[in-house]
Design a protein around this motif. Structure first.
Motif, PDB file in Angstrom:
ATOM      1  N   GLU A  14      12.329  -0.675  -6.396  1.00 36.20           N
ATOM      2  CA  GLU A  14      12.118  -2.073  -5.725  1.00 36.20           C
ATOM      3  C   GLU A  14      13.171  -3.039  -5.747  1.00 36.20           C
ATOM      4  O   GLU A  14      13.438  -3.838  -4.925  1.00 36.20           O
ATOM      5  CB  GLU A  14      10.981  -2.608  -6.577  1.00 36.20           C
ATOM      6  CG  GLU A  14      10.266  -3.829  -5.621  1.00 36.20           C
ATOM      7  CD  GLU A  14       8.604  -4.110  -6.105  1.00 36.20           C
ATOM      8  OE1 GLU A  14       8.457  -3.483  -6.945  1.00 36.20           O
ATOM      9  OE2 GLU A  14       8.378  -4.901  -5.471  1.00 36.20           O
ATOM     10  N   ARG A  85       3.951   1.212  -7.612  1.00 39.47           N
ATOM     11  CA  ARG A  85       3.423   0.784  -6.297  1.00 39.47           C
ATOM     12  C   ARG A  85       4.362   1.009  -5.314  1.00 39.47           C
ATOM     13  O   ARG A  85       3.882   1.340  -3.682  1.00 39.47           O
ATOM     14  CB  ARG A  85       2.913  -0.651  -6.609  1.00 39.47           C
ATOM     15  CG  ARG A  85       2.309  -1.273  -5.135  1.00 39.47           C
ATOM     16  CD  ARG A  85       0.944  -1.059  -5.256  1.00 39.47           C
ATOM     17  NE  ARG A  85       0.427  -0.676  -3.928  1.00 39.47           N
ATOM     18  CZ  ARG A  85      -0.725  -1.138  -3.410  1.00 39.47           C
ATOM     19  NH1 ARG A  85      -1.529  -2.016  -3.880  1.00 39.47           N
ATOM     20  NH2 ARG A  85      -0.961  -1.254  -2.178  1.00 39.47           N
ATOM     21  N   ASP A  89       4.225   2.955  -1.601  1.00 37.22           N
ATOM     22  CA  ASP A  89       4.053   2.414  -0.291  1.00 37.22           C
ATOM     23  C   ASP A  89       4.994   3.229   0.723  1.00 37.22           C
ATOM     24  O   ASP A  89       4.831   3.425   1.753  1.00 37.22           O
ATOM     25  CB  ASP A  89       4.415   0.933  -0.310  1.00 37.22           C
ATOM     26  CG  ASP A  89       3.212   0.097  -0.813  1.00 37.22           C
ATOM     27  OD1 ASP A  89       2.102   0.564  -0.472  1.00 37.22           O
ATOM     28  OD2 ASP A  89       3.150  -0.945  -0.972  1.00 37.22           O
ATOM     29  N   ARG A  93       4.323   5.305   4.029  1.00 35.75           N
ATOM     30  CA  ARG A  93       4.792   4.865   5.415  1.00 35.75           C
ATOM     31  C   ARG A  93       5.819   5.950   5.756  1.00 35.75           C
ATOM     32  O   ARG A  93       5.952   6.289   7.155  1.00 35.75           O
ATOM     33  CB  ARG A  93       5.990   3.722   5.126  1.00 35.75           C
ATOM     34  CG  ARG A  93       5.855   2.592   6.099  1.00 35.75           C
ATOM     35  CD  ARG A  93       6.855   1.484   5.636  1.00 35.75           C
ATOM     36  NE  ARG A  93       6.505   0.852   4.400  1.00 35.75           N
ATOM     37  CZ  ARG A  93       7.361   0.646   3.473  1.00 35.75           C
ATOM     38  NH1 ARG A  93       8.632   0.689   3.748  1.00 35.75           N
ATOM     39  NH2 ARG A  93       6.892  -0.090   2.455  1.00 35.75           N
ATOM     40  N   ALA A 148      -4.030   6.229  -4.555  1.00 33.00           N
ATOM     41  CA  ALA A 148      -4.371   5.049  -4.078  1.00 33.00           C
ATOM     42  C   ALA A 148      -5.354   4.118  -4.850  1.00 33.00           C
ATOM     43  O   ALA A 148      -5.095   2.900  -5.035  1.00 33.00           O
ATOM     44  CB  ALA A 148      -5.103   5.330  -2.588  1.00 33.00           C
TER      45      ALA A 148
ATOM     46  N   ASP B  40       1.645 -10.926   5.066  1.00 36.83           N
ATOM     47  CA  ASP B  40       0.503  -9.820   4.567  1.00 36.83           C
ATOM     48  C   ASP B  40      -0.898 -10.507   4.421  1.00 36.83           C
ATOM     49  O   ASP B  40      -1.928  -9.867   4.852  1.00 36.83           O
ATOM     50  CB  ASP B  40       0.983  -8.958   3.678  1.00 36.83           C
ATOM     51  CG  ASP B  40       1.657  -7.560   3.995  1.00 36.83           C
ATOM     52  OD1 ASP B  40       1.966  -7.651   5.342  1.00 36.83           O
ATOM     53  OD2 ASP B  40       1.945  -6.873   3.194  1.00 36.83           O
ATOM     54  N   ASP B  89      -0.204   0.630   8.968  1.00 39.71           N
ATOM     55  CA  ASP B  89       0.589   0.467   7.527  1.00 39.71           C
ATOM     56  C   ASP B  89       0.039  -0.587   6.745  1.00 39.71           C
ATOM     57  O   ASP B  89      -0.107  -0.757   5.752  1.00 39.71           O
ATOM     58  CB  ASP B  89       2.062   0.210   7.919  1.00 39.71           C
ATOM     59  CG  ASP B  89       2.631   1.613   8.288  1.00 39.71           C
ATOM     60  OD1 ASP B  89       2.074   2.418   7.808  1.00 39.71           O
ATOM     61  OD2 ASP B  89       3.808   1.712   8.687  1.00 39.71           O
ATOM     62  N   ARG B  93      -1.304  -0.586   2.921  1.00 43.35           N
ATOM     63  CA  ARG B  93      -0.735  -1.585   1.979  1.00 43.35           C
ATOM     64  C   ARG B  93      -2.030  -2.564   1.203  1.00 43.35           C
ATOM     65  O   ARG B  93      -1.884  -2.929   0.020  1.00 43.35           O
ATOM     66  CB  ARG B  93       0.213  -2.277   2.605  1.00 43.35           C
ATOM     67  CG  ARG B  93       1.578  -2.494   1.659  1.00 43.35           C
ATOM     68  CD  ARG B  93       2.468  -3.636   2.441  1.00 43.35           C
ATOM     69  NE  ARG B  93       3.077  -2.882   3.767  1.00 43.35           N
ATOM     70  CZ  ARG B  93       2.919  -3.610   4.893  1.00 43.35           C
ATOM     71  NH1 ARG B  93       2.759  -4.861   4.911  1.00 43.35           N
ATOM     72  NH2 ARG B  93       3.389  -3.001   6.085  1.00 43.35           N
TER      73      ARG B  93
END
Lengths: 174, 174
Positions: A14, A85, A89, A93, A148, B40, B89, B93
């Motif tokens: 990240e 996380r 993601d 994607r 998830a 978001d 997406d 998320r």
DNA sequence: GAAAATAATTGACCGCGGTCAATATTGCTG
DNA sequence: CAGCAATATTGACCGCGGTCAATTATTTTC
């Protein structure tokens, strides 16, 4: 690539910034983007190589005797994906691609995982009314779902493995 | 919200810019972010309300007589999610949340979908060896998987519905 | 080996999401 | 209504991903 790997090792996925990568690699920003379509493309390679290491181990297994066995051998993958996380993601994607030409390392690894699973399930003592290909697709689907849910605050009752176990018992031994 | 809805209607979800939203709403950028944690969070509300409209229709169905029936009634949802990659997406998320307090509209809609499915499956003539709750979880997992594969260039052989059909026949009628 | 063509590299620049100290507005109290 | 506290609003500013015209390096051609 080497700079990026170092940054991920030091600070995690990240925290990776393209600026830091190019500074470390002693090149300009533009050079980076002439080699990678975007930052996600770099992440795709970085995560893809991690996945392939885990798949190498998985490939060595000849078959699964029980669902417990399958889950046990899937644990490294599940843990890698549920640890971070941000990684998950990116994984989601990049798991598919709209055009053949931008199918990347993660998507390729997912196909590899599918082929490995299908091969192993062929020699496993599970249901025989559906193809091993379909069995493998289901296993993958449930793996993703289990990971998830592991990130969801409303589903902290079970860990990834036990959740997957429930799914796969119902899927492979109905 | 009204400005945002208008922009989405005019140009689609992907084209939404917070700048445009605040300009249209005649407020400053800071005001937007005092109401929404981030962009978001706005998307979550926008997509959440779309999902809930579709779920309203779905809720009216008492049960599923066949897998075909289930798939047919799931089609609006599947189509909404597979129409726009950007929307899917965001959906992925926002489908879970690390903390209870930031469970948003999409995540809530997913629980609603689960409750609706579980209720309908209770009266449906499918397998009885597992709980309807688990059946519903599997259906959701396969829905996501079917939509995800619909975005993948290597899986253009089947459309979302027929792929889901294969999954659910194997899952609900083993 | 010079000139031309092709490819690789650069970094100033842009767009957009998100922040925050300063400012304005509203609500409350005696 | 004055005075104070609490809340809402503002917009200049920042960080970072990504672009592209200009520049430099490399290869090809005669």
């Amino acid at each position: 690539m080497e700079s990026a790997r170092q940054i991920v090792t030091d600070a995690g996925f990240e925290a990776l910034r393209t600026q830091d990568v190019v500074r470390r690699a002693q090149v300009a920003k533009g050079t980076f983007f002439s080699h990678f379509k975007d930052k996600d493309a770099l992440m795709d390679v970085l995560i893809g190589e991690r996945l392939n290491v885990l798949l190498d181990d998985m490939e060595a297994i000849p078959r699964f005797d029980t669902v417990d066995d399958l889950v046990a051998h899937s644990t490294p993958l599940l843990q890698f994906l549920s640890r971070d996380r941000f990684v998950f993601d990116v994984f989601l994607r990049m798991s598919g691609a709209l055009a053949i030409e931008d199918i990347g390392d993660i998507a390729t690894a997912i196909y590899r995982h599918h082929r490995i699973l299908a091969g192993q399930l062929k020699d496993s003592p599970f249901r025989t009314d559906i193809t091993t290909d379909l069995q493998a697709e289901g296993v993958q689907s449930f793996c993703i779902n289990a990971v998830a849910l592991s990130f969801c605050a409303l589903h902290t009752d079970q860990d990834v493995q036990s959740r997957l176990m429930v799914y796969l018992n119902a899927w492979l031994c109905p």
